[in-house]
Design a protein around this motif. Structure first.
Motif, PDB file in Angstrom:
ATOM      1  N   LEU A  23       0.761  -1.197   0.045  1.00  0.00           N
ATOM      2  CA  LEU A  23       0.032  -0.002   0.128  1.00  0.00           C
ATOM      3  C   LEU A  23       0.934   1.326   0.136  1.00  0.00           C
ATOM      4  CD1 LEU A  23      -2.971  -0.962   2.347  1.00  0.00           C
ATOM      5  CD2 LEU A  23      -2.808  -1.053  -0.010  1.00  0.00           C
ATOM      6  N   SER A  24       1.813   1.310   0.730  1.00  0.00           N
ATOM      7  CA  SER A  24       2.837   2.432   0.817  1.00  0.00           C
ATOM      8  C   SER A  24       3.578   2.714  -0.678  1.00  0.00           C
ATOM      9  CB  SER A  24       3.975   2.031   1.930  1.00  0.00           C
ATOM     10  OG  SER A  24       4.592   2.949   1.792  1.00  0.00           O
ATOM     11  N   LEU A  25       3.583   1.778  -1.481  1.00  0.00           N
ATOM     12  CA  LEU A  25       4.093   1.926  -2.887  1.00  0.00           C
ATOM     13  C   LEU A  25       3.001   2.407  -3.892  1.00  0.00           C
ATOM     14  CD1 LEU A  25       6.617  -1.242  -2.898  1.00  0.00           C
ATOM     15  CD2 LEU A  25       7.243   1.171  -2.985  1.00  0.00           C
ATOM     16  N   GLY A  26       1.742   2.584  -3.344  1.00  0.00           N
ATOM     17  CA  GLY A  26       0.553   2.830  -4.079  1.00  0.00           C
ATOM     18  C   GLY A  26       0.078   1.564  -4.832  1.00  0.00           C
ATOM     19  N   LEU A  27       0.185   0.453  -4.329  1.00  0.00           N
ATOM     20  CA  LEU A  27      -0.164  -0.787  -5.050  1.00  0.00           C
ATOM     21  C   LEU A  27      -1.090  -1.457  -4.232  1.00  0.00           C
ATOM     22  CD1 LEU A  27       3.444  -1.868  -6.073  1.00  0.00           C
ATOM     23  CD2 LEU A  27       1.654  -0.984  -7.606  1.00  0.00           C
ATOM     24  N   PRO A  28      -1.994  -2.507  -4.746  1.00  0.00           N
ATOM     25  CA  PRO A  28      -2.793  -3.359  -4.058  1.00  0.00           C
ATOM     26  C   PRO A  28      -2.048  -4.215  -3.019  1.00  0.00           C
ATOM     27  CG  PRO A  28      -3.375  -3.611  -6.272  1.00  0.00           C
ATOM     28  CD  PRO A  28      -2.032  -2.779  -6.150  1.00  0.00           C
ATOM     29  N   GLU A  29      -2.927  -4.625  -2.060  1.00  0.00           N
ATOM     30  CA  GLU A  29      -2.349  -5.747  -1.161  1.00  0.00           C
ATOM     31  C   GLU A  29      -2.099  -6.683  -1.768  1.00  0.00           C
ATOM     32  OE1 GLU A  29      -5.044  -5.928   2.088  1.00  0.00           O
ATOM     33  OE2 GLU A  29      -4.437  -3.978   3.057  1.00  0.00           O
ATOM     34  N   ASP A  30      -3.147  -7.294  -2.493  1.00  0.00           N
ATOM     35  CA  ASP A  30      -2.914  -8.475  -3.451  1.00  0.00           C
ATOM     36  C   ASP A  30      -4.010  -8.139  -4.674  1.00  0.00           C
ATOM     37  OD1 ASP A  30      -3.139 -11.209  -4.432  1.00  0.00           O
ATOM     38  OD2 ASP A  30      -3.612 -11.932  -2.429  1.00  0.00           O
ATOM     39  N   SER A  31      -3.197  -8.144  -5.715  1.00  0.00           N
ATOM     40  CA  SER A  31      -3.964  -7.839  -6.818  1.00  0.00           C
ATOM     41  C   SER A  31      -4.232  -9.352  -7.952  1.00  0.00           C
ATOM     42  CB  SER A  31      -3.107  -6.886  -7.819  1.00  0.00           C
ATOM     43  OG  SER A  31      -1.756  -7.515  -8.124  1.00  0.00           O
ATOM     44  N   ARG A  32      -3.970 -10.411  -7.362  1.00  0.00           N
ATOM     45  CA  ARG A  32      -4.002 -11.713  -7.880  1.00  0.00           C
ATOM     46  C   ARG A  32      -5.625 -11.930  -8.388  1.00  0.00           C
ATOM     47  NH1 ARG A  32      -0.784 -15.523  -4.063  1.00  0.00           N
ATOM     48  NH2 ARG A  32      -2.044 -14.299  -2.595  1.00  0.00           N
ATOM     49  N   ASP A  33      -5.814 -12.123  -9.605  1.00  0.00           N
ATOM     50  CA  ASP A  33      -6.969 -12.825 -10.219  1.00  0.00           C
ATOM     51  C   ASP A  33      -6.865 -14.293 -10.821  1.00  0.00           C
ATOM     52  OD1 ASP A  33      -8.950 -13.123 -12.505  1.00  0.00           O
ATOM     53  OD2 ASP A  33      -9.991 -11.554 -11.610  1.00  0.00           O
ATOM     54  N   TYR A  34      -7.853 -14.978 -10.193  1.00  0.00           N
ATOM     55  CA  TYR A  34      -7.492 -16.513 -10.887  1.00  0.00           C
ATOM     56  C   TYR A  34      -8.499 -16.882 -11.990  1.00  0.00           C
ATOM     57  CZ  TYR A  34      -5.148 -16.307  -6.261  1.00  0.00           C
ATOM     58  OH  TYR A  34      -3.985 -16.097  -5.368  1.00  0.00           O
ATOM     59  N   THR A  35      -8.937 -15.876 -12.695  1.00  0.00           N
ATOM     60  CA  THR A  35      -9.709 -16.174 -14.014  1.00  0.00           C
ATOM     61  C   THR A  35      -8.838 -17.075 -14.803  1.00  0.00           C
ATOM     62  OG1 THR A  35     -10.896 -14.131 -13.633  1.00  0.00           O
ATOM     63  CG2 THR A  35     -10.938 -15.367 -15.679  1.00  0.00           C
ATOM     64  N   ALA A  36      -7.573 -16.676 -15.094  1.00  0.00           N
ATOM     65  CA  ALA A  36      -6.812 -17.591 -16.065  1.00  0.00           C
ATOM     66  C   ALA A  36      -6.703 -19.111 -15.298  1.00  0.00           C
ATOM     67  CB  ALA A  36      -5.400 -17.043 -16.186  1.00  0.00           C
ATOM     68  N   ALA A  37      -6.412 -19.279 -14.018  1.00  0.00           N
ATOM     69  CA  ALA A  37      -6.435 -20.300 -13.268  1.00  0.00           C
ATOM     70  C   ALA A  37      -7.898 -21.598 -13.505  1.00  0.00           C
ATOM     71  CB  ALA A  37      -6.337 -20.339 -11.986  1.00  0.00           C
ATOM     72  N   ALA A  38      -8.851 -20.491 -13.797  1.00  0.00           N
ATOM     73  CA  ALA A  38     -10.344 -21.429 -13.832  1.00  0.00           C
ATOM     74  C   ALA A  38     -10.094 -21.789 -15.294  1.00  0.00           C
ATOM     75  CB  ALA A  38     -11.394 -20.535 -13.578  1.00  0.00           C
ATOM     76  N   GLN A  39      -9.682 -21.026 -16.306  1.00  0.00           N
ATOM     77  CA  GLN A  39      -9.586 -21.241 -17.649  1.00  0.00           C
ATOM     78  C   GLN A  39      -8.718 -22.593 -17.791  1.00  0.00           C
ATOM     79  OE1 GLN A  39      -8.349 -17.258 -19.220  1.00  0.00           O
ATOM     80  NE2 GLN A  39      -9.540 -17.726 -20.812  1.00  0.00           N
ATOM     81  N   MET A  40      -7.623 -22.890 -17.243  1.00  0.00           N
ATOM     82  CA  MET A  40      -6.466 -23.724 -17.358  1.00  0.00           C
ATOM     83  C   MET A  40      -7.241 -24.906 -16.986  1.00  0.00           C
ATOM     84  SD  MET A  40      -3.437 -21.498 -15.985  1.00  0.00           S
ATOM     85  CE  MET A  40      -2.031 -22.754 -15.820  1.00  0.00           C
ATOM     86  N   LEU A  41      -8.113 -25.018 -15.743  1.00  0.00           N
ATOM     87  CA  LEU A  41      -8.464 -26.158 -15.121  1.00  0.00           C
ATOM     88  C   LEU A  41      -9.799 -26.682 -16.157  1.00  0.00           C
ATOM     89  CD1 LEU A  41      -8.667 -25.059 -11.447  1.00  0.00           C
ATOM     90  CD2 LEU A  41      -7.401 -26.793 -12.539  1.00  0.00           C
ATOM     91  N   ALA A  42     -10.274 -25.883 -16.718  1.00  0.00           N
ATOM     92  CA  ALA A  42     -11.624 -26.268 -17.488  1.00  0.00           C
ATOM     93  C   ALA A  42     -10.878 -26.756 -18.918  1.00  0.00           C
ATOM     94  CB  ALA A  42     -12.372 -24.955 -17.878  1.00  0.00           C
ATOM     95  N   ALA A  43      -9.891 -26.256 -19.259  1.00  0.00           N
ATOM     96  CA  ALA A  43      -9.058 -26.892 -20.581  1.00  0.00           C
ATOM     97  C   ALA A  43      -8.499 -28.166 -20.278  1.00  0.00           C
ATOM     98  CB  ALA A  43      -8.194 -25.751 -21.019  1.00  0.00           C
ATOM     99  N   LEU A  44      -8.123 -28.514 -19.177  1.00  0.00           N
ATOM    100  CA  LEU A  44      -7.762 -29.782 -18.543  1.00  0.00           C
ATOM    101  C   LEU A  44      -8.865 -30.715 -18.181  1.00  0.00           C
ATOM    102  CD1 LEU A  44      -4.629 -28.743 -16.440  1.00  0.00           C
ATOM    103  CD2 LEU A  44      -4.773 -29.688 -18.773  1.00  0.00           C
ATOM    104  N   GLY A  45     -10.078 -30.180 -18.238  1.00  0.00           N
ATOM    105  CA  GLY A  45     -11.219 -31.156 -17.944  1.00  0.00           C
ATOM    106  C   GLY A  45     -11.530 -31.426 -16.381  1.00  0.00           C
ATOM    107  N   VAL A  46     -10.737 -30.314 -15.551  1.00  0.00           N
ATOM    108  CA  VAL A  46     -11.088 -30.379 -14.396  1.00  0.00           C
ATOM    109  C   VAL A  46     -12.244 -29.484 -13.718  1.00  0.00           C
ATOM    110  CG1 VAL A  46     -10.000 -29.799 -11.873  1.00  0.00           C
ATOM    111  CG2 VAL A  46      -8.701 -31.003 -13.773  1.00  0.00           C
ATOM    112  N   ALA A  47     -13.025 -29.974 -13.422  1.00  0.00           N
ATOM    113  CA  ALA A  47     -14.444 -29.207 -12.833  1.00  0.00           C
ATOM    114  C   ALA A  47     -14.522 -29.031 -11.317  1.00  0.00           C
ATOM    115  CB  ALA A  47     -15.934 -29.463 -13.457  1.00  0.00           C
ATOM    116  N   GLU A  48     -14.104 -30.277 -10.676  1.00  0.00           N
ATOM    117  CA  GLU A  48     -14.122 -30.299  -9.307  1.00  0.00           C
ATOM    118  C   GLU A  48     -13.028 -30.632  -8.591  1.00  0.00           C
ATOM    119  OE1 GLU A  48     -16.806 -32.794  -5.843  1.00  0.00           O
ATOM    120  OE2 GLU A  48     -16.873 -33.332  -7.840  1.00  0.00           O
TER     121      GLU A  48
END
Length: 212
Positions: A127-152
């Motif tokens: 925050l002191s650097l003017g940045l988010p505490e945690d800017s991670r978004d896991y949309t790409a991870a969900a895409q990767m799992l779907a491409a591998l056929g992992v739904a659960e």
């Protein structure tokens, strides 16, 4: 209601022998992808034998200092080593996500380290650097799992935000499986900040108990 996400497709699959500094070794099928929403070169490491059960999955954010150079300021290297062996035994996938410094990048992470040396915790430094505490978004991870056929899946994590984001993206997280606690005198303040500020499910010694 789950978020609708665009489909990604498998680009390449290649088998790579893995060897860690403690001598542990195995082989992973490393998968790359087309169409990831953030354009980053994330990898999936498919480990162990496929089974009819629910696969064990870890989303591991890249940490050059910890994963490659063995930095003791965080627990990333030991968590990666643990995750590979546990997933190899259970059967599943390790998603290696190019999200250095919780998404702020390598140089900014090192700038944040300097602020931590001056007394700020890992979140305050961002925050002191003017940045988010945690800017991670896991949309790409969900895409990767779907491409591998992992739904659960069973998710190997101590971070409740990871499970919640995947659920919001339509992935069924059957169970959140905690990792071990890799506490040292060098990373204890960092781990306490994660437990206290973002409710990571880890039980830690006091800040003074490892000092001696």
């Amino acid at each position: 209601m789950p978020t609708s996400i665009p489909a990604a497709t498998v680009r390449t699959r290649v088998r790579i022998p893995l060897r860690f500094t403690d001598g542990y070794n195995t082989t992973a099928e490393v998968v790359t992808f087309h169409g990831l929403v953030d354009g980053a070169e994330h990898l999936a490491l498919v480990l162990g034998r496929p089974s009819a059960g629910v696969p064990l999955v870890r989303m591991h954010s890249e940490c050059l200092t910890g994963d490659v150079f063995g930095s003791a300021r965080c627990d990333c290297g030991p968590q990666l080593r643990e995750a590979v062996q546990r997933i190899d035994g259970a059967g599943g996938v390790l998603l290696y996500l190019r999200q250095e410094g919780r998404g702020i990048g390598l140089y900014n992470k090192l700038d944040a380290y300097a602020l931590q040396d001056a007394g700020l915790d890992t979140y305050q430094a961002n925050l002191s650097l003017g940045l988010p505490e945690d800017s991670r978004d896991y949309t790409a991870a969900a895409q990767m799992l779907a491409a591998l056929g992992v739904a659960e899946l069973n998710l190997l994590t101590n971070n409740p935000d990871k499970a919640q984001q995947l659920r919001d993206l339509g992935v069924t997280v059957a169970e959140a499986v905690p990792t071990s606690v890799h506490a040292t005198p060098h990373n204890l303040r960092y781990l306490h900040a994660k437990a206290e500020h973002t409710q990571h499910t880890i039980v830690l010694p006091s800040l003074t108990s490892l000092a001696g």
